[in-house]
Design a protein around this motif. Structure first.
Motif, PDB file in Angstrom:
ATOM      1  N   ASP A  51     -57.511 -12.272 -75.221  1.00 34.18           N
ATOM      2  CA  ASP A  51     -57.302 -13.618 -76.022  1.00 34.18           C
ATOM      3  C   ASP A  51     -57.034 -13.428 -77.538  1.00 34.18           C
ATOM      4  O   ASP A  51     -56.294 -13.846 -78.171  1.00 34.18           O
ATOM      5  N   THR A 105     -47.332 -17.406 -75.040  1.00 38.45           N
ATOM      6  CA  THR A 105     -47.819 -15.941 -74.404  1.00 38.45           C
ATOM      7  C   THR A 105     -48.957 -16.653 -73.604  1.00 38.45           C
ATOM      8  O   THR A 105     -49.935 -17.353 -73.948  1.00 38.45           O
ATOM      9  N   THR A 106     -49.220 -16.047 -72.327  1.00 36.18           N
ATOM     10  CA  THR A 106     -50.455 -16.563 -71.645  1.00 36.18           C
ATOM     11  C   THR A 106     -50.977 -14.956 -71.062  1.00 36.18           C
ATOM     12  O   THR A 106     -50.404 -14.079 -71.132  1.00 36.18           O
TER      13      THR A 106
END
Length: 558
Positions: free
Chosen positions: A347, A358-359
């Protein structure tokens, strides 16, 4: 984009002489731009390697060649669904070994020759009968990945051929036969490397095939480096490759079978550094560029620049090498691999380095692909857990070299040094000493990782087509020195999925493969990025593609 580490785009260093556009060259905002007389200039991060896409495996080459050449099948604009290309319709036999195509009528090559079924077969048979230089993975990576080896393999390391042959029943109908069904089809028929060339072009290509010592030099043949011999069917045709100034110029093909290109002339210009690309766009020297740095988006949009983002269809990962110089590395211990997986703060990396959209990744393929598993082993960020696992492994004083590339940006990796520094801090937090190993992208970084010369490294992949094997098989279907392991369960499961002709029946096999891979934890999937592309305010841009396959024939001046 088969990785063999050659597919990944090579960025050529030392282009500082390009500079950025002088203020006096900036375009007048009030200037009248006309699609027929005004040149559209687009900046890329690296030079193309060849005018013949069959010899390439990198995105910067394909960005250019896709405007000139076309394939039997294509992808819908803005998506990854397979649609007709030069073939209007297609079908496959129940066992997946015969693929039949009906071509569009009235398609012409840039030199005036007609597209026929026999011409398509001429192309496929040419690739199958390649010899010498062309059998190198550096030249024929995509052929070997999709169809295996050749009519006569000249190396014991070459894969067994899966291609059987191509037959034309009339001018518009043909069938391509393979020995065994493969999950790489029909996606392989969309690959830029499988683009169709004119008969006259192929005749010239064959005349220039390297022989003897030339075949061992891995040099590109003349026809692929100079404009004149390579003719496709696309909306643009080659006009000039000015290597001294790092530009390729294409011009509208007026006899194109489909919707004609709106802008007559497009120039692709290489500007390796993202900041230089940005400044050249703001000064009016170019009309668009790719791989926008996330931190530049706000500045560009404030200046009126359009910055559309692509849907995520890629992956950045932290790779582990379990064997170096024939000996196990500390990463051969699963507890060490699990500890590192728990130590990486995905993260934080995404928030600091990546664009919006974005993941975080939890397996080695995007969730938009069928076969993605919701049941994989997950490794949540937890420093205490990571420290405990290192202690259990007796690896509290661990030192690891960590390779990362310099002077490069990729859709899945917008700032390699920033990503590396984040990961280095995470590893140091749990007591691992990191030895920095910065390497120039091409050839040093790509070659070193490919040959298993790095304990830790960051790399990634942008998918070629919508099939899980295009991600999972790229890394784990064979014993790859970059990873240094050979897990029979993973390889067997991927082989089973690849050989299953029914797409629906493949899905549970991919889910099982994902579960096996993430339990084994060969590396850490980090992020699925939404890479941005920039266009000046005066441009009607092409539809963005998650596969980075933009069609510049769509673009026009406002």
């Amino acid at each position: 984009m088969r990785k063999n580490r050659t597919r990944l785009t090579g960025i050529v260093a030392g282009f500082a002489a390009l500079g950025i556009a002088a203020a006096g060259c900036a375009a007048d905002p009030a200037e009248t731009r006309d699609n027929d007389s005004t040149v559209f200039r687009f900046a890329a991060a690296g030079d193309p390697k060849s005018l013949d896409p069959s010899l390439a495996s990198d995105g910067e080459t394909f960005r250019v060649t896709r405007q000139v050449f076309e394939t039997l099948l294509d992808h819908e604009r803005g998506g990854s669904t397979i649609v007709g290309g030069l073939a209007e319709t297609w079908s496959t036999s129940e066992d997946g070994t015969q693929w039949s195509f009906t071509l569009r009528e009235g398609v012409k090559f840039h030199n005036g020759e007609d597209l026929t079924a026999e011409v398509v077969c001429l192309n496929y048979d040419r690739w199958f009968n390649w010899s010498g230089n062309y059998q190198s993975a550096a030249m024929s990576a995509y052929w070997q990945d999709t169809f295996g080896g050749f009519a006569e393999n000249e190396s014991k390391d070459a894969p067994e051929p899966n291609y059987v042959g191509c037959s034309a029943s009339d001018d518009l109908n043909l069938t391509i036969e393979v020995k065994n069904p493969s999950s790489r089809l029909p996606g392989g028929f969309t690959l830029a490397s499988m683009a169709i060339h004119s008969p006259e072009s192929i005749k010239t290509y064959d005349e220039q095939a390297p022989e003897g010592d030339d075949a061992a030099a891995l040099t590109y043949p003349e026809y692929s480096q100079t404009v004149g011999a390579a003719h496709g069917t696309g909306p643009y045709m080659y006009k000039e490759w000015d290597k001294a100034n790092h530009t390729v110029t294409v011009e509208r093909f007026d006899d194109y079978w489909g919707e004609k290109a709106k802008i007559k002339t497009v120039v692709f210009k290489t500007i390796p550094k993202e900041n230089d690309r940005k400044q050249e766009l703001l000064s009016g020297g170019i009309d668009g560029y790719d791989l926008v740095a996330p931190q530049d988006i706000a500045e560009l949009e404030k200046a009126g620049v359009q910055v559309p983002t692509r849907d995520p269809f890629n992956l950045l990962y932290l790779g582990f090498n379990q064997t170096m110089d024939g000996k196990d590395t500390p990463l051969a211990d699963k507890k060490v691999r699990e500890a590192i997986a728990h130590a990486i703060n995905k993260d934080k990396i995404i928030s600091q380095v990546y664009p919006a959209g974005t993941t975080p990744a939890k397996e080695f393929m995007p969730p938009t692909l069928s076969g993605w598993s919701d049941e994989v082993t997950e490794y949540e960020y937890n420093v205490d857990t990571a420290k405990e696992m290192l202690a259990d492994a007796g690896a509290e004083d661990l030192t690891l070299d960590f390779c990362y590339p310099t002077d490069v940006t990729r859709p899945y990796m917008p700032s390699p040094e920033s990503i590396f520094e984040n990961m280095k801090a995470d590893l140091q937090e749990i007591g691992i000493t990191v030895e920095d190993k910065p390497l120039t992208w091409a050839p040093d970084f790509l070659d070193t990782t490919a040959e298993g010369g790095c304990s830790l490294y960051i790399l990634g992949w942008t998918g070629d087509y919508n099939e899980a094997y295009n991600f999972l098989g790229t890394w784990f279907a064979a014993n790859d020195p970059a990873w240094g392991f050979n897990d029979k369960d993973i390889r067997d499961k991927l082989a089973e999925a690849d050989a299953e002709p029914d797409p629906e029946a493949r899905l549970p096999l991919y889910i099982e493969a994902n579960n096996l891979i993430m339990d084994f934890i060969p590396g850490v999937p980090i992020a699925h990025s939404s890479p941005s592309i920039a266009f000046a305010e005066h441009i009607n841009p092409p539809t963005t593609s998650p596969l980075t396959q933009e069609d510049f024939a769509e673009a026009s001046f406002k």
